[in-house]
Motif scaffolding. Structure first.
Motif, short mmCIF file in Angstrom:
data_model
loop_
_atom_site.label_atom_id
_atom_site.label_comp_id
_atom_site.label_asym_id
_atom_site.label_seq_id
_atom_site.Cartn_x
_atom_site.Cartn_y
_atom_site.Cartn_z
N ARG A 1 -5.42 28.92 44.92
CA ARG A 1 -5.96 27.65 45.43
C ARG A 1 -7.37 27.86 45.97
NH1 ARG A 1 -3.04 24.24 50.30
NH2 ARG A 1 -4.83 22.97 50.94
N ALA A 2 -7.57 28.96 46.71
CA ALA A 2 -8.91 29.26 47.23
C ALA A 2 -9.87 29.51 46.08
CB ALA A 2 -8.84 30.48 48.16
N LEU A 3 -9.42 30.20 45.04
CA LEU A 3 -10.29 30.48 43.90
C LEU A 3 -10.61 29.24 43.10
CD1 LEU A 3 -8.71 33.85 42.73
CD2 LEU A 3 -10.96 33.53 43.77
N SER A 4 -9.73 28.24 43.12
CA SER A 4 -10.01 26.99 42.41
C SER A 4 -11.13 26.21 43.09
CB SER A 4 -8.75 26.12 42.33
OG SER A 4 -8.40 25.64 43.61
N ILE A 5 -11.32 26.46 44.39
CA ILE A 5 -12.40 25.82 45.13
C ILE A 5 -13.72 26.52 44.84
CG2 ILE A 5 -13.27 25.25 47.44
CD1 ILE A 5 -10.29 25.19 48.33
N GLU A 6 -13.67 27.86 44.87
CA GLU A 6 -14.87 28.65 44.60
C GLU A 6 -14.46 30.05 44.19
OE1 GLU A 6 -18.90 30.23 46.90
OE2 GLU A 6 -17.34 29.15 48.01
N GLU A 7 -15.07 30.55 43.11
CA GLU A 7 -14.75 31.91 42.66
C GLU A 7 -15.42 32.91 43.60
OE1 GLU A 7 -14.60 33.08 38.42
OE2 GLU A 7 -16.14 34.54 38.98
N ASP A 8 -14.60 33.55 44.39
CA ASP A 8 -15.07 34.51 45.37
C ASP A 8 -14.48 35.88 45.01
OD1 ASP A 8 -15.57 36.12 47.56
OD2 ASP A 8 -15.25 34.53 49.01
N PRO A 9 -15.34 36.88 44.72
CA PRO A 9 -14.79 38.20 44.33
C PRO A 9 -13.93 38.83 45.42
CG PRO A 9 -17.17 38.31 44.72
CD PRO A 9 -16.80 36.87 44.69
N GLN A 10 -14.22 38.53 46.69
CA GLN A 10 -13.41 39.08 47.77
C GLN A 10 -11.99 38.53 47.72
OE1 GLN A 10 -14.22 41.54 50.14
NE2 GLN A 10 -12.01 41.40 50.33
N LEU B 1 -14.53 44.05 37.58
CA LEU B 1 -15.49 45.11 37.27
C LEU B 1 -16.50 44.68 36.21
CD1 LEU B 1 -13.24 48.30 37.34
CD2 LEU B 1 -15.00 47.62 38.98
N ARG B 2 -16.08 43.81 35.28
CA ARG B 2 -17.02 43.31 34.26
C ARG B 2 -18.04 42.37 34.89
NH1 ARG B 2 -12.38 42.54 31.12
NH2 ARG B 2 -12.45 40.30 31.57
N ASN B 3 -17.59 41.50 35.80
CA ASN B 3 -18.46 40.46 36.33
C ASN B 3 -19.13 40.84 37.65
OD1 ASN B 3 -17.99 37.86 34.54
ND2 ASN B 3 -16.00 38.84 34.78
N TYR B 4 -18.52 41.77 38.37
CA TYR B 4 -19.10 42.21 39.64
C TYR B 4 -19.08 43.75 39.67
CZ TYR B 4 -17.96 37.35 40.74
OH TYR B 4 -17.86 35.98 40.73
N PRO B 5 -19.88 44.39 38.82
CA PRO B 5 -19.78 45.85 38.65
C PRO B 5 -20.21 46.65 39.87
CG PRO B 5 -21.66 44.97 37.45
CD PRO B 5 -20.89 43.79 37.94
N ASP B 6 -20.88 46.02 40.82
CA ASP B 6 -21.38 46.77 41.98
C ASP B 6 -20.45 46.69 43.20
OD1 ASP B 6 -23.68 47.46 40.57
OD2 ASP B 6 -24.69 45.59 41.13
N LYS C 1 -13.59 48.82 43.01
CA LYS C 1 -13.33 50.12 42.39
C LYS C 1 -12.27 50.89 43.17
CE LYS C 1 -18.11 50.42 40.68
NZ LYS C 1 -19.40 51.13 40.78
N LEU C 2 -12.37 50.84 44.49
CA LEU C 2 -11.42 51.55 45.33
C LEU C 2 -10.01 51.03 45.13
CD1 LEU C 2 -11.12 53.59 47.77
CD2 LEU C 2 -11.31 51.59 49.23
N HIS C 3 -9.86 49.69 45.14
CA HIS C 3 -8.52 49.11 45.03
C HIS C 3 -7.96 49.27 43.61
CE1 HIS C 3 -9.82 46.43 48.62
NE2 HIS C 3 -9.34 47.61 49.02
N TYR C 4 -8.83 49.19 42.62
CA TYR C 4 -8.37 49.41 41.25
C TYR C 4 -7.89 50.86 41.08
CZ TYR C 4 -8.35 49.17 36.11
OH TYR C 4 -7.99 49.20 34.78
N ALA C 5 -8.59 51.77 41.74
CA ALA C 5 -8.17 53.17 41.68
C ALA C 5 -6.77 53.35 42.28
CB ALA C 5 -9.17 54.04 42.42
N GLN C 6 -6.47 52.61 43.37
CA GLN C 6 -5.13 52.69 43.96
C GLN C 6 -4.07 52.25 42.96
OE1 GLN C 6 -6.75 50.67 47.88
NE2 GLN C 6 -4.64 51.31 48.18
N LEU C 7 -4.38 51.17 42.22
CA LEU C 7 -3.43 50.70 41.21
C LEU C 7 -3.25 51.75 40.11
CD1 LEU C 7 -3.15 47.14 39.79
CD2 LEU C 7 -3.32 49.05 38.19
N LEU C 8 -4.36 52.35 39.69
CA LEU C 8 -4.29 53.37 38.63
C LEU C 8 -3.50 54.59 39.08
CD1 LEU C 8 -7.99 53.11 37.36
CD2 LEU C 8 -5.93 52.38 36.12
N ILE C 9 -3.60 54.94 40.35
CA ILE C 9 -2.81 56.07 40.86
C ILE C 9 -1.33 55.75 40.75
CG2 ILE C 9 -2.21 57.33 42.97
CD1 ILE C 9 -5.15 57.13 43.79
N GLN C 10 -0.96 54.51 41.09
CA GLN C 10 0.45 54.13 40.97
C GLN C 10 0.90 54.14 39.52
OE1 GLN C 10 1.75 50.65 43.05
NE2 GLN C 10 0.81 51.24 45.00
#
Length: 859
Positions: free
Chosen positions: A642-651, A677-682, A687-696
């Motif tokens: 719902r929050a993202l439908s109002i505004e796309e926020d990477p956070q 990562l494609r749209n907000y590569p910096d 990156k940190l949270h994606y790495a956590q998923l990859l570790i799992q």
């Protein structure tokens, strides 16, 4: 199509023509937004949007504030507010508001045409010129295109109804005239002046009745039989009775209006009405005399119009030798000449001039500053009713000129046509100005570039849309034009890194300006000077006891002090009581409750905030975070989306990814993180949270590359933590130990968030069978955060292995209280219970002595 001479009512087609013409002039205003005062008087008015009961309309002012409130503008217009409420309840869309304004304007034009035909006995061409000029006059755009201007348009409709009714001979029509006058007063204050025009009409009627015998021929040579018959049907006694009743009703309404004020007259600031604050009475006198002449010029040549004429738009007339006094003198002499001319005229000629003058002068008096001080210099909307008299005078003048020959008559017709065409084009252009906030504030800079208020409003707009640099520039221009503009000082201060000087200047200019005290308090709060911040917050609340942001901020300040939590909650409750519809306060109170472990109450406040303001993304995200438990993950997901439908926020997308990670929905999480990562590569956090998923998912190589890529960033400490976990899981124990020590070197001794680092350090040491060192690390973790269930469990295992069953039992129980789900925990607890049962005759565990180890414990 012809209109028979002497017909009581013009053909319906003529009325339809002027109605369509009036509507056509404002067709391009129908899709305008809520702008300027609309945002306060309509969108933010609880009386309009239905948050207050219907009876509140008759207790509050035009802006929704109680009439007794010290800050009330005392503008009592319940009937106008009632029409706004009807629009809101029927649709809520801005189109219906604009359509109603245009419809009322068309009705006013029709009534003016009828007034010309009936009360002034004009022929069709003269009546049409007056009606069409009024329909298209550009000065009316502020009243018609601006929704809040409905007060003037509705008042004009009732004004004309009252005048037409007073011209009828029956008692019922006379009563209707008085009723319409009362209703006009409660749509806008100048409505009461219609009784003055009615008194003038009755006096004219009395004079005409006693002089008609010698002046019965009209200017066109025909006997005004209808006029004679109307005079024959009324006696002097009846006319005197009407005059007495109208006068008494006017006095009664004035008294009633004064009672409704319910307190002192409103106080306006210097930038609202600079002349009222001039030290010299000569300056005030000359300026107040000049302003009516300036308003007349806007009617004569409406080429330069502005939505705001405050502050430095019209410089004060400070000397009798200023050239602008010539305009004042010309205006006064013109009025005098018209008055003398009307006295010399007879019959219907006198009526036309006198009524036109009365309409123009009487209806303008409330805005002239001659009776009471008003909160503006010039306001185009207040010219809506006075322009009736202006259009009548112009049409009458053209009619008189046309009698001087066919050539002059043709020139007059051509001139009238060109003037109306110019009015139409200018009106349609001004409608576009009122279509949006951006167009409106830009127009002010173009119309009156020396107006400090225009630059101030433009700066406010730029600040709201995030254009900080232009906002600062125009605040500074406003201050250069008007150095004592304390609200500009205050707003400029909010945009600067250190706005303290500007806040203090605002307070020096106006010590009672609560917002500057509030902003100064907020500045000190950010600097960590809680005592100073508290004093300024308290001062702001003292100046404005209903200043909800200040109350909420003071509550937040108290919430950070352990000994003042009750004060903080009391302030939050008070703020919500003052404004139950303030979504920010509801959200802040929810966060306070959640911080102190009252999650269910916090969720109630978040829900209230979202109901009040469905697009309040902060409340939505806070609510989603509070629901990030396995049993509420679906509801949390809905809120994040719902929050993202109002505004796309990477956070927010990152938060949603973490929700997928915690709930084991790796496929959805992976897709979301790859998109990020494609749209907000910096974004290092991504990156940190994606790495956590990859570790799992045991994609260790890819996870390691991501974590190493952020090891030099501000989140390096966290990257080391997860790298240590990765190395430990891939049996690279030495690297794991080295990495977690690097992470711990970045931790402070008393930082609660570092508990998980000590926990990970303990896990690595435990896996290396260094139980003593692991025990110390776990203890350090629990000292920082006693609510780490896994740490309690692992420390219990170490005590269990070492035979310290009392301590093991304690930490197993603490782990179970915090998280009863791990099967290993339950198995180990059962093993400990069996061990204790076997040793119940042995006192070693009761005396906290170290017993023999239990090798069956699962690590």
């Amino acid at each position: 199509m012809t209109i028979k001479r002497g017909a009581r009512v013009p053909d319906w087609s003529v009325f339809l023509l002027v109605a369509l013409f009036a509507s056509g002039c404002y067709l391009n205003s129908l899709h305008g937004e809520f702008v300027h005062d609309d945002l306060v008087a309509i969108v933010g008015n609880p009386d309009v949007v239905g948050r207050n009961p219907l009876v509140a309309l008759f207790e509050n002012d035009f802006w929704g504030r109680p009439m007794a409130h010290p800050a009330s503008h005392k503008s009592y217009r319940p009937l106008t507010v009632l029409t706004f409420r009807l629009n809101w309840s029927l649709s809520g869309g801005v189109f219906s508001f604009h359509a109603t304004n245009v419809a009322l304007h068309s009705v006013a034009v029709i009534l003016l045409l009828y007034f010309c035909r009936e009360m002034l006995a004009w022929r069709r061409d003269a009546s049409l010129v007056a009606a069409l000029m009024f329909a298209a006059h550009p000065v009316h755009t502020e009243a018609v295109s601006n929704i809040v201007g409905r007060a003037d348009v509705l008042c004009c409709v009732l004004y004309l109804f009252a005048l037409i009714a007073c011209s009828k001979n029956s008692l019922g029509w006379q009563a209707m005239s008085l009723v319409c006058a009362c209703l006009a007063l409660f749509t806008k204050e100048q409505g009461i002046t219609v009784l003055g025009v009615c008194l003038v009409y009755h006096l004219l009627l009395l004079i005409e009745k006693n002089t008609l015998g010698s002046h019965s021929v009209e200017e066109d040579g025909a006997c005004d039989c209808k006029h004679r018959r109307s005079l024959d049907n009324v006696t002097n006694f009846h006319i005197f009775g009407r005059i007495a009743v109208s006068f008494c009703v006017a006095c009664a309404l004035c008294y009633l209006r004064m009672c409704v004020i319910n307190g002192p007259l409103p106080q306006f600031s210097e930038h609202d009405n600079p002349a009222a604050f001039a030290k010299s009475w000569t300056t005030r006198f000359l300026t107040y005399l000049y302003l009516p002449a300036f308003n007349l010029w806007l009617l004569l040549w409406p080429n330069t119009l502005s939505y705001d004429w405050q502050t430095s738009s019209i410089p004060l007339v400070e000397s009798p030798w200023e050239v602008r006094n010539v305009a004042t003198l010309a205006y006064l002499l013109g009025l005098l000449a018209l008055a003398v001319t009307s006295i010399r005229q007879q019959g219907m000629e006198r009526r036309r001039v006198v009524l036109s003058l009365s309409l123009m002068v009487f209806s303008f008096l409330p805005a002239s500053n001659l009776l009471v001080t008003v909160g503006f210099v010039v306001a185009e909307r207040v010219l809506y009713i006075p322009s009736l008299g202006f259009c009548l005078l112009v049409s009458h003048g053209l009619q008189r000129l046309m009698q001087r020959g066919p050539v002059i008559a043709s020139m007059c017709r051509a001139g009238a046509l060109l003037l109306i065409v110019f009015f139409v084009l200018k009106t349609m252009a001004r409608n576009n100005v009122w279509s949006s906030r951006e167009a409106l504030v830009r127009s002010g800079l173009e119309s009156v570039p020396h107006n400090a208020k225009a630059h101030y409003n433009y700066a406010n707009y730029k600040k709201d849309v995030g254009d900080k640099f232009l906002a600062i520039e125009h605040y500074r221009i406003a201050l250069r034009l008007w150095p004592n503009y304390y609200t500009a000082h205050n707003n400029l201060g909010t945009l600067l890194e250190d706005g303290e000087d500007h806040f203090r200047k605002a307070i020096a200019i106006n010590p009672y300006y609560a917002k500057a005290h509030y902003n100064l308090a907020s500045l000190y709060m950010k600097r960590g000077k809680a005592d100073v911040a508290e004093s300024y917050f308290l001062r702001a609340i003292q100046l404005d006891p209903e200043f909800v942001p200040a109350i909420s901020s003071l509550a937040s300040l108290y919430a950070g002090e352990a000994g003042r939590l009750q004060d903080a909650e009391r302030l939050y409750v008070w703020a919500i009581h003052l404004d139950p519809e303030d979504a920010d306060v509801l959200n802040n109170y929810g966060f306070f409750l959640e911080t102190h472990g009252r999650s269910s109450e916090a969720m109630t406040q978040y829900e209230r905030a979202m109901n009040v303001q469905p697009n309040h993304t902060v409340a939505i995200i806070n609510a989603a975070r509070s629901l990030r438990t396995p049993e509420h993950s679906r509801r949390a997901e809905e809120l994040y989306k719902r929050a993202l439908s109002i505004e796309e926020d990477p956070q927010v997308m990152d938060n949603l990814g973490m929700l997928y990670l915690m709930s084991g929905r790796h496929q959805e999480g992976r897709a979301l993180y790859q998109y990020l990562l494609r749209n907000y590569p910096d974004r290092n956090e991504t990156k940190l949270h994606y790495a956590q998923l990859l570790i799992q998912e045991r994609s260790f190589d890819q996870a390691e590359r991501l974590l190493l890529s952020v090891s030099d960033s501000p989140i390096a400490r966290e990257s080391y933590l997860h790298l240590a976990t990765l190395y430990n899981r891939t049996n690279r124990t030495a690297e794991a130990l080295d990495t977690i020590l690097r992470a711990l070197s970045l931790c402070s001794t008393f930082e609660t968030s570092c508990a998980k680092y000590h926990e990970e350090h303990g896990d690595i040491l435990k896996d290396m069978d260094d139980f003593d060192a692991a025990e110390e690390s776990y203890k350090l973790a629990l000292n920082l955060d006693p609510k780490l269930a896994k740490t309690h469990q692992n420390l219990a295992v170490i005590y269990h292995i070492k035979g310290n069953y009392t301590s093991a039992e304690y930490h197993y129980k603490e782990a179970y209280k915090l998280d009863s789900s791990p099967q290993v925990l339950l198995d180990n607890m059962r093993k400990l219970q069996r061990r204790l049962f076997d040793l119940q005759e042995n006192t070693c565990w009761r005396t906290e002595a170290t017993c023999s180890s239990d090798s069956s414990v699962v690590l």
